[in-house]
Design a protein around this motif. Structure first.
Motif, PDB file in Angstrom:
ATOM      1  N   HIS A 276       0.840  -1.209   0.000  1.00 52.65           N
ATOM      2  CA  HIS A 276       0.000   0.000   0.000  1.00 52.65           C
ATOM      3  C   HIS A 276       0.872   1.255   0.000  1.00 52.65           C
ATOM      4  O   HIS A 276       2.064   1.202   0.294  1.00 52.65           O
ATOM      5  N   SER A 277       0.217   2.380  -0.302  1.00 50.48           N
ATOM      6  CA  SER A 277       1.001   3.602  -0.511  1.00 50.48           C
ATOM      7  C   SER A 277       1.336   4.334   0.782  1.00 50.48           C
ATOM      8  O   SER A 277       2.353   5.024   0.856  1.00 50.48           O
ATOM      9  N   GLY A 278       0.451   4.259   1.781  1.00 48.65           N
ATOM     10  CA  GLY A 278       0.657   5.068   2.990  1.00 48.65           C
ATOM     11  C   GLY A 278       0.535   6.557   2.702  1.00 48.65           C
ATOM     12  O   GLY A 278       1.012   7.385   3.477  1.00 48.65           O
ATOM     13  N   TYR A 374      -1.378   2.845  11.735  1.00 48.40           N
ATOM     14  CA  TYR A 374      -1.814   2.472  10.382  1.00 48.40           C
ATOM     15  C   TYR A 374      -2.263   1.023  10.322  1.00 48.40           C
ATOM     16  O   TYR A 374      -1.702   0.150  10.991  1.00 48.40           O
ATOM     17  N   THR A 414     -13.405   9.455   7.775  1.00 45.41           N
ATOM     18  CA  THR A 414     -13.542   8.329   8.703  1.00 45.41           C
ATOM     19  C   THR A 414     -15.015   7.942   8.845  1.00 45.41           C
ATOM     20  O   THR A 414     -15.357   6.755   8.846  1.00 45.41           O
TER      21      THR A 414
HETATM   22  C1  LIG Z   1     -13.418   1.290   8.686  1.00 46.96           C
HETATM   23  C2  LIG Z   1     -12.584   2.150   7.784  1.00 46.96           C
HETATM   24  C3  LIG Z   1     -12.072   3.353   8.257  1.00 46.96           C
HETATM   25  C4  LIG Z   1     -11.322   4.171   7.409  1.00 46.96           C
HETATM   26  N1  LIG Z   1     -10.844   5.362   7.897  1.00 46.96           N
HETATM   27  C5  LIG Z   1     -10.141   6.184   7.076  1.00 46.96           C
HETATM   28  C6  LIG Z   1      -9.632   7.422   7.562  1.00 46.96           C
HETATM   29  O1  LIG Z   1      -9.828   7.778   8.724  1.00 46.96           O
HETATM   30  N2  LIG Z   1      -8.914   8.212   6.710  1.00 46.96           N
HETATM   31  C7  LIG Z   1      -8.701   7.835   5.417  1.00 46.96           C
HETATM   32  O2  LIG Z   1      -8.056   8.590   4.673  1.00 46.96           O
HETATM   33  N3  LIG Z   1      -9.183   6.683   4.932  1.00 46.96           N
HETATM   34  C8  LIG Z   1      -9.879   5.837   5.724  1.00 46.96           C
HETATM   35  N4  LIG Z   1     -10.333   4.641   5.233  1.00 46.96           N
HETATM   36  C9  LIG Z   1     -10.147   4.330   3.807  1.00 46.96           C
HETATM   37  C10 LIG Z   1      -8.858   3.533   3.498  1.00 46.96           C
HETATM   38  O3  LIG Z   1      -8.835   2.362   4.272  1.00 46.96           O
HETATM   39  C11 LIG Z   1      -7.611   4.370   3.754  1.00 46.96           C
HETATM   40  O4  LIG Z   1      -7.673   5.548   2.987  1.00 46.96           O
HETATM   41  C12 LIG Z   1      -6.338   3.631   3.352  1.00 46.96           C
HETATM   42  O5  LIG Z   1      -6.266   2.384   4.004  1.00 46.96           O
HETATM   43  C13 LIG Z   1      -5.134   4.487   3.713  1.00 46.96           C
HETATM   44  O6  LIG Z   1      -3.953   3.773   3.508  1.00 46.96           O
HETATM   45  P1  LIG Z   1      -3.032   4.037   2.242  1.00 46.96           P
HETATM   46  O7  LIG Z   1      -2.721   5.468   2.159  1.00 46.96           O
HETATM   47  O8  LIG Z   1      -1.907   3.069   2.310  1.00 46.96           O
HETATM   48  O9  LIG Z   1      -4.029   3.688   1.070  1.00 46.96           O
HETATM   49  P2  LIG Z   1      -3.847   2.870  -0.289  1.00 46.96           P
HETATM   50  O10 LIG Z   1      -4.389   1.511  -0.106  1.00 46.96           O
HETATM   51  O11 LIG Z   1      -2.483   3.004  -0.799  1.00 46.96           O
HETATM   52  O12 LIG Z   1      -4.884   3.642  -1.246  1.00 46.96           O
HETATM   53  C14 LIG Z   1      -4.518   4.837  -1.937  1.00 46.96           C
HETATM   54  C15 LIG Z   1      -5.323   6.028  -1.485  1.00 46.96           C
HETATM   55  O13 LIG Z   1      -6.683   5.890  -1.858  1.00 46.96           O
HETATM   56  C16 LIG Z   1      -7.512   6.620  -0.951  1.00 46.96           C
HETATM   57  N5  LIG Z   1      -8.551   5.712  -0.459  1.00 46.96           N
HETATM   58  C17 LIG Z   1      -8.604   4.380  -0.627  1.00 46.96           C
HETATM   59  N6  LIG Z   1      -9.754   3.881  -0.138  1.00 46.96           N
HETATM   60  C18 LIG Z   1     -10.436   4.917   0.367  1.00 46.96           C
HETATM   61  C19 LIG Z   1     -11.695   5.034   1.010  1.00 46.96           C
HETATM   62  N7  LIG Z   1     -12.490   3.982   1.238  1.00 46.96           N
HETATM   63  N8  LIG Z   1     -12.067   6.255   1.430  1.00 46.96           N
HETATM   64  C20 LIG Z   1     -11.293   7.328   1.224  1.00 46.96           C
HETATM   65  N9  LIG Z   1     -10.100   7.269   0.607  1.00 46.96           N
HETATM   66  C21 LIG Z   1      -9.678   6.079   0.175  1.00 46.96           C
HETATM   67  C22 LIG Z   1      -6.609   7.133   0.158  1.00 46.96           C
HETATM   68  O14 LIG Z   1      -6.327   8.488  -0.092  1.00 46.96           O
HETATM   69  C23 LIG Z   1      -5.361   6.279   0.008  1.00 46.96           C
HETATM   70  O15 LIG Z   1      -4.200   6.929   0.434  1.00 46.96           O
HETATM   71  C24 LIG Z   1     -11.084   3.783   6.069  1.00 46.96           C
HETATM   72  C25 LIG Z   1     -11.597   2.572   5.613  1.00 46.96           C
HETATM   73  C26 LIG Z   1     -12.331   1.761   6.456  1.00 46.96           C
HETATM   74  C27 LIG Z   1     -12.874   0.476   5.931  1.00 46.96           C
END
Ligand SMILES: Cc1cc2nc3c(=O)[nH]c(=O)nc-3n(C[C@H](O)[C@H](O)[C@H](O)COP(=O)(O)OP(=O)(O)OC[C@H]3O[C@@H](n4cnc5c(N)ncnc54)[C@H](O)[C@@H]3O)c2cc1C
Length: 441
Positions: A276-278, A374, A414
């Protein structure tokens, strides 16, 4: 006509267009005394991230305003007593007490804050002092709420996929003159693989080291200010400035994007980060432009460095899911926060705070979360979210837990993910059915 700019702690874009309009008789106000920034219940890494990123933003903004006589008031936590005070403070109240001692501004301007509650407090503040209220443009998002409102108008069901296609057309990302690149809008059917045993999986760094001076100082002091917060500060590696965020993007695109797609839905005990990207903290805080991130990802695909399913999968998350969730949050209104369609009323199991449980997947996710602030999407949805729902937990309790323990939390994102997607407390606004499943989802 003087303007008071109330700067939001989660919008740290010092290149924002509105800054050019700041005049010499204007005032800018930003405070760390905000219970959504600091306080005893937040994961310690989220506190460090906010304080460091805000302080670094202050320096960039001061630099940008160096030729201006506008006053920039920044309230900084400097002691244990102030840290305690910050955890119960509201920025609008602090601003009001300042305004009582000076001439009221003609206008109060801000980017849209992170929650309905914060927005209505600022509107009320403007009313109280007889100032006009204005929302400033916000480059963290690619779809305006007017555009989202027009898209959802008259639709019985909100299907993210249709919204996403409109966003592809609007941004031109992965589009060819004849339609979507590769002939399809969505390559998700290629993105459901388990990680094979011989695949090398390591825990990537999300940020960059060495840490900058400001973050180092916050790291040194935060333990004394917030001695009992959940989580560990030891492995803090979130980007706290735009250059670090850019570096984190480059390392994701170069090292993990190729495998992001195929293993996007996988769980693996070797790493809670997997491929994942973080980048959510950086995009949500305005340190990384969402369009720049998506363009870098598209370029990697066009250059033949990553498969189309990885590039399209990432772009769909950012211009699809992220914008869709924000649109749902704001257009549903504040009542969304109280929904409880499944009439669930229990507390969370204690293991959500301690990671002490015989359930290996929950232990792995919660211990990783406490260590890093995370967990990836499938861990959030199919491990902790699923268990919380099956347990019959009150959705607002679940929401509070996600808000407090994740470094990337903000109510506008969220809430639709927890109350909507994960707990189905909205009865099917965000999703079509509850995410209830066995281990073989
Ligand atoms: C119960 C639950 C709670 C969550 N709470 C948050 C939160 O507080 N803040 C948050 O930014 N995301 C949240 N998410 C969405 C998503 O899980 C996270 O954005 C993601 O895991 C962040 O990690 P990453 O940057 O490595 O994402 P990656 O897996 O690398 O995805 C790339 C980007 O896509 C966007 N993204 C992906 N899925 C979603 C989504 N469902 N909603 C919004 N953006 C998304 C994010 O900007 C993320 O950085 C939540 C999902 C669930 C199921």
């Amino acid at each position: 006509m003087s303007t008071l700019y109330l700067l939001q702690p989660d919008c740290l874009d010092a290149a924002a267009s509105w800054i050019s309009d700041v005049r010499d008789d204007d005032t800018l106000f930003m405070t760390e005394f905000d219970r959504f920034v600091a306080g005893p219940d937040w994961h310690i890494q989220r506190v460090i991230l906010y304080l460091s990123a805000m302080r670094r933003f202050r320096a960039r903004l001061e630099n940008r305003l160096s030729d201006s006589d506008a006053e920039f008031v920044y309230e900084e936590i400097g002691s244990n007593e102030e840290a305690k005070e910050a955890g119960t403070s509201d920025p609008s109240d602090r601003l009001l007490s300042r305004l009582e001692a000076s001439d009221p501004p003609a206008r109060i301007a801000t980017v849209r804050p992170a929650s309905h509650e914060a927005l209505s407090r600022i509107r009320n503040l403007a009313d109280d002092v007889g100032a006009e209220f204005e929302l400033l443009p916000d480059a963290r998002f690619l779809c305006t709420l007017d555009e989202f409102g027009a898209w959802r108008e008259g639709r019985k069901r909100l299907v993210m996929e249709y919204f996403y296609r409109e966003m592809r057309k609007k941004t031109g990302l992965m589009m060819e003159p004849e339609g979507p690149a590769g002939g399809e809008w969505n390559f998700d059917d290629r993105n459901r693989r388990s990680v094979p045993d011989d695949e090398a999986v390591s825990a990537p760094e999300f940020g960059v080291s060495p840490t900058d001076e400001v973050t180092t100082e916050v790291l040194d002091r935060v333990g004394a200010w917030f001695p009992s917060n959940p989580g560990s500060a030891e492995r803090f590696d979130w980007p706290t400035g735009p250059q670090q965020a850019e570096k984190a993007l480059r390392s994701f695109v170069g090292d993990r994007l190729a495998k992001f797609g195929p293993y996007q839905d996988a769980l693996h005990t070797a790493s809670g980060r997997l491929f994942h990207s973080g980048l959510a903290t950086s995009i949500n805080l305005g340190l990384l432009d969402p369009l720049d991130a998506c363009s870098a990802v598209e370029e990697a695909w066009r250059d033949g460095r990553v498969p189309i399913s990885s590039a399209e999968g990432f772009i769909r998350q950012v211009i699809g899911w992220r914008e869709f969730m924000r649109g749902v949050y704001w257009t549903e209104g504040a009542d969304f926060m109280e929904l409880n369609a499944l009439d669930a009323g229990r507390d969370l199991p204690a293991s959500f705070w301690t990671a002490e449980t015989d359930m290996a997947c929950v232990r792995h996710v919660v211990s990783g979360l406490l260590e890093t602030g995370y967990a990836h999407h499938i861990q959030r949805l199919m491990v902790t979210g699923l268990l919380a729902m099956l347990h019959g937990t009150r959705p607002q309790t679940v929401h509070d837990w996600y808000m407090h323990l994740y470094a990337d939390s903000a109510e506008w994102v969220t809430a639709p993910n927890t109350i909507g997607m994960s707990q189905f407390a909205d009865g099917g606004v965000v999703g079509t059915k509850p995410y209830a499943a066995s281990g073989k989802y």
